[in-house]
Design an enzyme around this catalytic site. Structure first.
Site, mmCIF file in Angstrom:
data_model
loop_
_atom_site.group_PDB
_atom_site.id
_atom_site.type_symbol
_atom_site.label_atom_id
_atom_site.label_comp_id
_atom_site.label_asym_id
_atom_site.label_seq_id
_atom_site.Cartn_x
_atom_site.Cartn_y
_atom_site.Cartn_z
ATOM 1 N N ASP A 59 0.878 -1.063 0.059
ATOM 2 C CA ASP A 59 0.207 0.034 -0.051
ATOM 3 C C ASP A 59 0.751 1.290 0.076
ATOM 4 O OD1 ASP A 59 -1.815 2.117 0.780
ATOM 5 O OD2 ASP A 59 -3.065 0.730 1.833
ATOM 6 N N SER A 125 -7.931 13.958 -13.693
ATOM 7 C CA SER A 125 -9.296 13.793 -14.524
ATOM 8 C C SER A 125 -9.945 14.874 -14.961
ATOM 9 C CB SER A 125 -10.230 12.972 -13.143
ATOM 10 O OG SER A 125 -11.541 12.755 -13.919
ATOM 11 N N TYR A 149 -14.102 12.438 -4.501
ATOM 12 C CA TYR A 149 -13.261 11.818 -5.275
ATOM 13 C C TYR A 149 -12.456 12.856 -6.190
ATOM 14 C CZ TYR A 149 -11.454 9.944 -9.642
ATOM 15 O OH TYR A 149 -10.325 9.939 -10.839
ATOM 16 N N LYS A 153 -8.373 14.738 -6.628
ATOM 17 C CA LYS A 153 -7.807 15.064 -7.710
ATOM 18 C C LYS A 153 -7.179 16.366 -7.710
ATOM 19 C CE LYS A 153 -7.754 10.842 -9.460
ATOM 20 N NZ LYS A 153 -6.256 10.134 -9.276
ATOM 21 N N TYR A 177 -7.419 12.917 -17.687
ATOM 22 C CA TYR A 177 -8.006 11.630 -18.505
ATOM 23 C C TYR A 177 -9.718 12.298 -18.773
ATOM 24 C CZ TYR A 177 -4.243 9.162 -16.626
ATOM 25 O OH TYR A 177 -3.147 8.422 -15.978
ATOM 26 N N PHE A 178 -9.933 12.007 -20.067
ATOM 27 C CA PHE A 178 -11.614 12.220 -20.271
ATOM 28 C C PHE A 178 -12.108 10.787 -20.035
ATOM 29 C CE2 PHE A 178 -12.758 16.496 -21.144
ATOM 30 C CZ PHE A 178 -11.428 17.270 -20.783
ATOM 31 N N ASN A 199 -19.820 2.764 -14.466
ATOM 32 C CA ASN A 199 -19.735 3.674 -15.893
ATOM 33 C C ASN A 199 -20.387 2.940 -16.801
ATOM 34 O OD1 ASN A 199 -16.497 3.704 -13.963
ATOM 35 N ND2 ASN A 199 -17.775 5.616 -14.889
ATOM 36 N N ARG A 231 -20.096 12.769 -23.720
ATOM 37 C CA ARG A 231 -18.685 12.706 -23.275
ATOM 38 C C ARG A 231 -17.652 12.214 -24.161
ATOM 39 N NH1 ARG A 231 -21.422 14.098 -19.765
ATOM 40 N NH2 ARG A 231 -21.796 13.343 -17.642
HETATM 41 P P1 NAD Z 1 -8.029 1.129 -11.163
HETATM 42 O O1 NAD Z 1 -8.772 0.898 -10.047
HETATM 43 O O2 NAD Z 1 -8.436 -0.108 -12.230
HETATM 44 O O3 NAD Z 1 -6.551 1.086 -10.945
HETATM 45 C C1 NAD Z 1 -5.961 1.708 -9.807
HETATM 46 C C2 NAD Z 1 -4.983 0.904 -9.115
HETATM 47 O O4 NAD Z 1 -4.321 1.427 -7.840
HETATM 48 C C3 NAD Z 1 -5.739 -0.561 -8.761
HETATM 49 O O5 NAD Z 1 -4.958 -1.861 -9.214
HETATM 50 C C4 NAD Z 1 -5.607 -0.372 -7.268
HETATM 51 O O6 NAD Z 1 -5.495 -1.635 -6.621
HETATM 52 C C5 NAD Z 1 -4.244 0.569 -6.975
HETATM 53 N N1 NAD Z 1 -4.441 1.306 -5.674
HETATM 54 C C6 NAD Z 1 -5.393 1.854 -5.302
HETATM 55 N N2 NAD Z 1 -4.858 2.613 -4.063
HETATM 56 C C7 NAD Z 1 -3.548 1.827 -3.582
HETATM 57 C C8 NAD Z 1 -2.585 2.054 -2.812
HETATM 58 N N3 NAD Z 1 -2.820 2.855 -1.577
HETATM 59 N N4 NAD Z 1 -1.560 1.604 -2.744
HETATM 60 C C9 NAD Z 1 -1.126 0.688 -3.940
HETATM 61 N N5 NAD Z 1 -2.250 0.591 -4.933
HETATM 62 C C10 NAD Z 1 -3.462 0.970 -4.811
HETATM 63 O O7 NAD Z 1 -8.365 2.622 -11.803
HETATM 64 P P2 NAD Z 1 -8.065 3.173 -13.431
HETATM 65 O O8 NAD Z 1 -9.194 3.268 -14.118
HETATM 66 O O9 NAD Z 1 -6.944 2.357 -14.019
HETATM 67 O O10 NAD Z 1 -7.377 4.455 -12.894
HETATM 68 C C11 NAD Z 1 -6.073 4.886 -12.833
HETATM 69 C C12 NAD Z 1 -5.942 6.139 -12.159
HETATM 70 O O11 NAD Z 1 -6.309 7.062 -13.358
HETATM 71 C C13 NAD Z 1 -6.541 6.310 -10.871
HETATM 72 O O12 NAD Z 1 -5.916 7.426 -10.147
HETATM 73 C C14 NAD Z 1 -8.149 7.165 -11.415
HETATM 74 O O13 NAD Z 1 -8.392 8.280 -10.475
HETATM 75 C C15 NAD Z 1 -7.564 8.013 -12.584
HETATM 76 N N6 NAD Z 1 -8.519 8.166 -13.522
HETATM 77 C C16 NAD Z 1 -9.210 7.313 -14.123
HETATM 78 C C17 NAD Z 1 -10.455 7.484 -14.946
HETATM 79 C C18 NAD Z 1 -11.246 6.349 -15.494
HETATM 80 O O14 NAD Z 1 -12.494 6.463 -15.838
HETATM 81 N N7 NAD Z 1 -10.783 5.072 -15.356
HETATM 82 C C19 NAD Z 1 -10.530 8.770 -15.283
HETATM 83 C C20 NAD Z 1 -9.905 9.777 -15.041
HETATM 84 C C21 NAD Z 1 -8.917 9.571 -14.172
HETATM 85 C C1 WQD Z 2 -21.103 8.530 -18.876
HETATM 86 C C2 WQD Z 2 -22.511 8.804 -19.325
HETATM 87 C C3 WQD Z 2 -23.905 8.719 -17.734
HETATM 88 C C4 WQD Z 2 -23.972 4.812 -16.515
HETATM 89 C C5 WQD Z 2 -16.862 9.161 -14.559
HETATM 90 C C6 WQD Z 2 -16.104 9.907 -13.500
HETATM 91 C C7 WQD Z 2 -15.092 10.669 -13.905
HETATM 92 C C8 WQD Z 2 -13.885 9.680 -14.734
HETATM 93 C C9 WQD Z 2 -14.542 9.138 -15.633
HETATM 94 C C10 WQD Z 2 -12.379 9.254 -13.003
HETATM 95 C C11 WQD Z 2 -23.124 9.777 -18.408
HETATM 96 C C12 WQD Z 2 -24.391 7.869 -18.450
HETATM 97 C C13 WQD Z 2 -23.573 5.906 -17.292
HETATM 98 C C14 WQD Z 2 -25.314 3.990 -16.685
HETATM 99 C C15 WQD Z 2 -25.985 5.973 -18.055
HETATM 100 N N1 WQD Z 2 -13.591 9.064 -13.646
HETATM 101 N N2 WQD Z 2 -24.804 6.431 -17.745
HETATM 102 N N3 WQD Z 2 -26.154 4.743 -17.565
HETATM 103 O O1 WQD Z 2 -19.647 10.229 -15.360
HETATM 104 O O2 WQD Z 2 -18.660 11.057 -17.539
HETATM 105 O O3 WQD Z 2 -17.215 9.948 -15.714
HETATM 106 O O4 WQD Z 2 -15.729 8.289 -15.296
HETATM 107 O O5 WQD Z 2 -11.563 10.136 -12.884
HETATM 108 O O6 WQD Z 2 -14.704 11.361 -12.817
HETATM 109 O O7 WQD Z 2 -17.185 10.633 -12.909
HETATM 110 O O8 WQD Z 2 -18.671 8.304 -16.867
HETATM 111 O O9 WQD Z 2 -19.375 6.112 -17.750
HETATM 112 O O10 WQD Z 2 -20.316 7.033 -15.528
HETATM 113 O O11 WQD Z 2 -21.101 8.151 -17.575
HETATM 114 O O12 WQD Z 2 -26.757 6.322 -18.649
HETATM 115 O O13 WQD Z 2 -25.631 2.953 -16.216
HETATM 116 O O14 WQD Z 2 -23.206 7.644 -19.229
HETATM 117 O O15 WQD Z 2 -25.126 9.523 -17.240
HETATM 118 O O16 WQD Z 2 -23.890 10.692 -19.118
HETATM 119 P P1 WQD Z 2 -18.701 10.044 -16.144
HETATM 120 P P2 WQD Z 2 -19.885 7.212 -16.749
#
Ligand code: NAD
Ligand code: WQD
Length: 338
Positions: A59, A125, A149, A153, A177-178, A199, A231
Site C-alpha cells: 500500500d 481527471s 473523489y 484529484k 483523462y476524459f 460507468n 462525453r
Molecule cells: P483502477 O482502480 O483500475 O486502478 C487503480 C490501481 O491502484 C488498482 O490496481 C488499485 O489496486 C491500486 N491502488 C489503489 N490504491 C492503492 C494504494 N494505496 N496503494 C497501492 N495501490 C493502490 O483505476 P483506473 O481506471 O486504472 O485509474 C487509474 C488512475 O486514473 C486513478 O488514479 C484514477 O483516479 C484515474 N482516472 C481514472 C479514470 C477512469 O475513468 N478510469 C478517469 C480519470 C482518472
Molecule cells: C457516462 C455517461 C451517464 C451509466 C466518470 C467519473 C469521472 C471519470 C470518468 C475518474 C453519463 C451515462 C452511465 C449508466 C448512463 N473517472 N450513464 N447509465 O460520469 O462521465 O465520468 O468516469 O476520474 O470522474 O465521474 O462516466 O461512464 O459513469 O457516464 O446513462 O448506467 O453515461 O449519465 O452521461 P462519467 P460514466
C-alpha cells in the site's frame, strides 16, 4: 534503458500502460495493493510481451514498505495511477478517499525527493473541470469540484503546483483523462469493475453478455443533440500511448505541465449504445431513467495542447473502442475471475 515505477500498475489504465512501456523497452516496476485489481492482469501483460514485471505488493500509504522500492531500485520516473476512483463511494466514505489518495501521493513525493527521482506523471481527471462554461474544455479553464473523489484529484494537483514552485528540479505532468473505455485488442486485459459497474460502457457490456438485464439511461432531457449526455470517450490504448509521450516530455526537463488526454470528440449515451449494438451484433435493452445526480450535460476536451506539445493524437474511433470493449467482455465474462 530507463526504469519506470508504475503505482497502481495492475489496474485498468495501469496494466495497458505497463504493456505499452514494456513494448517501448522500458524496465517496469509495479507497486499495487490489489485493492481494485488482479495479479492476473500483470501475468497477462507478461504473457503478451514475454517480459517480466518486477512487482511490489504494498500500500503506497505505508511509507516504510514503500521506501523499500526506492532503496532497492534506481528509478528514472514514476507514473502514479494508484488511487480509489468510484465517485459514488467517495460521497459515502469521503475519509477513505482522502486518506488513500492523498497519503499515498504525499508519501510518494517525499520518497521521490529523498531518493532524487525527479520525474512524475500524475493521473488527474476531467472531473476537475466540473461543469465547464463551454466546450471544448481547455486546460486553463476554471476548476470546480462536486464530489470527494474529484476533490482528491484537485488537491493533489494543487499539492503538485505548490511543490513544483519550490522544487524546480522536478518535472511533473498532470494528465487529465476524459472517459477511458475499450481494452487491448488481444482481449487479454481490460476493465474489471467490482460488483455492478458505475460507468456506462462496462454496464453495457455486462448487459450484452447477459449478466445484467437492461441499461438505465440517466436522463433524456439534457440540452444536447438527442437529450442524453455527451462525453469524450478515449481508447485506453491511446491513453497508454499518451503516458509514453508524457515521459518523453518529462525527460526533456519540462517543469510542471498539464494536459487533457481526450479525443476532442463528444458522443452521446445513445450514440455509444448504437456503437455497442453494432459491435455486439444485437440490440442492447435500455430504458430512460431520471438524471443521475452530479452528471453534467456535455464534456469533451480540447486535445490541441497535448497534440502540439506532446505529439499526442488519439487513433482509435468509437467503433474501435466498442469492438475492443466487447471483445474483452465476451472473452472474459467474469473479468479476471475464472
Ligand atoms: P483502477 O482502480 O483500475 O486502478 C487503480 C490501481 O491502484 C488498482 O490496481 C488499485 O489496486 C491500486 N491502488 C489503489 N490504491 C492503492 C494504494 N494505496 N496503494 C497501492 N495501490 C493502490 O483505476 P483506473 O481506471 O486504472 O485509474 C487509474 C488512475 O486514473 C486513478 O488514479 C484514477 O483516479 C484515474 N482516472 C481514472 C479514470 C477512469 O475513468 N478510469 C478517469 C480519470 C482518472
Ligand atoms: C457516462 C455517461 C451517464 C451509466 C466518470 C467519473 C469521472 C471519470 C470518468 C475518474 C453519463 C451515462 C452511465 C449508466 C448512463 N473517472 N450513464 N447509465 O460520469 O462521465 O465520468 O468516469 O476520474 O470522474 O465521474 O462516466 O461512464 O459513469 O457516464 O446513462 O448506467 O453515461 O449519465 O452521461 P462519467 P460514466
Amino acid at each position: 534503458m530507463k526504469t519506470i515505477l508504475v503505482t497502481g500498475g495492475a489496474g485498468y489504465i495501469g496494466s495497458h500502460t505497463v504493456l505499452a512501456l514494456l513494448e517501448k523497452k522500458y524496465e517496469v516496476i509495479v507497486v499495487d495493493n490489489f485493492v481494485n485489481s488482479s495479479k492476473k492482469a500483470l501475468a497477462r501483460v507478461e504473457k503478451l510481451t514475454g517480459k517480466k514485471i518486477k512487482l511490489y505488493e504494498l500500500d503506497c500509504c505505508d511509507k516504510v514498505k514503500f521506501s523499500q522500492v526506492f532503496k532497492e531500485n534506481k528509478i528514472d520516473a514514476v507514473i502514479h495511477f494508484a488511487g480509489l476512483k468510484a465517485v459514488g463511494e467517495s460521497v459515502n466514505v469521503p475519509l477513505k478517499y482522502y486518506e488513500n489518495n492523498l497519503f499515498s501521493t504525499i508519501n510518494l513525493l517525499n520518497l521521490m525527493q529523498e531518493y532524487k527521482v525527479y520525474n512524475i506523471a500524475f493521473s488527474s481527471s476531467a472531473t476537475v473541470y466540473g461543469e465547464p462554461k463551454s466546450v471544448p474544455i481547455y486546460e486553463d479553464f476554471e476548476l470546480h469540484i462536486s464530489n470527494p473523489y474529484g476533490r482528491t484529484k484537485l488537491i493533489i494537483e494543487d499539492i503538485l503546483r505548490d511543490f513544483s514552485k519550490v522544487n524546480p528540479e522536478f518535472n511533473i505532468a498532470i494528465l487529465r483523462y476524459f472517459n477511458p473505455i475499450g481494452a487491448h485488442p488481444s482481449g487479454l486485459i481490460g476493465e474489471n469493475p467490482n460488483g455492478i459497474p458505475n460507468n456506462l460502457v462496462p454496464y453495457i457490456t455486462q448487459v450484452a453478455v447477459g449478466k445484467l438485464k437492461e441499461l438505465g439511461v440517466f436522463g433524456n432531457d439534457y440540452p444536447t443533440k438527442d437529450g442524453t449526455c455527451i462525453r469524450d470517450y478515449i481508447h485506453v490504448c491511446d491513453l497508454a500511448e499518451g503516458h509514453i509521450l508524457a515521459l518523453n516530455k518529462l525527460f526533456s526537463k519540462c517543469g510542471l505541465v498539464t494536459y487533457n488526454l481526450g479525443t476532442g470528440k463528444g458522443y452521446s449515451v445513445l450514440e455509444v449504445i448504437k456503437a455497442m449494438e453494432k459491435a455486439v451484433g444485437k440490440p442492447i435493452p435500455y430504458s430512460f431513467k431520471p438524471r443521475r445526480a452530479g452528471d453534467i450535460p456535455e464534456c469533451y476536451a480540447s486535445p490541441v495542447k497535448a497534440e502540439t506539445e506532446l505529439g499526442f493524437k488519439a487513433k482509435y474511433s468509437l467503433e474501435d473502442m466498442a469492438r475492443d470493449s466487447w471483445n474483452w467482455q465476451k472473452n472474459n465474462p467474469n473479468g479476471y475471475d475464472e
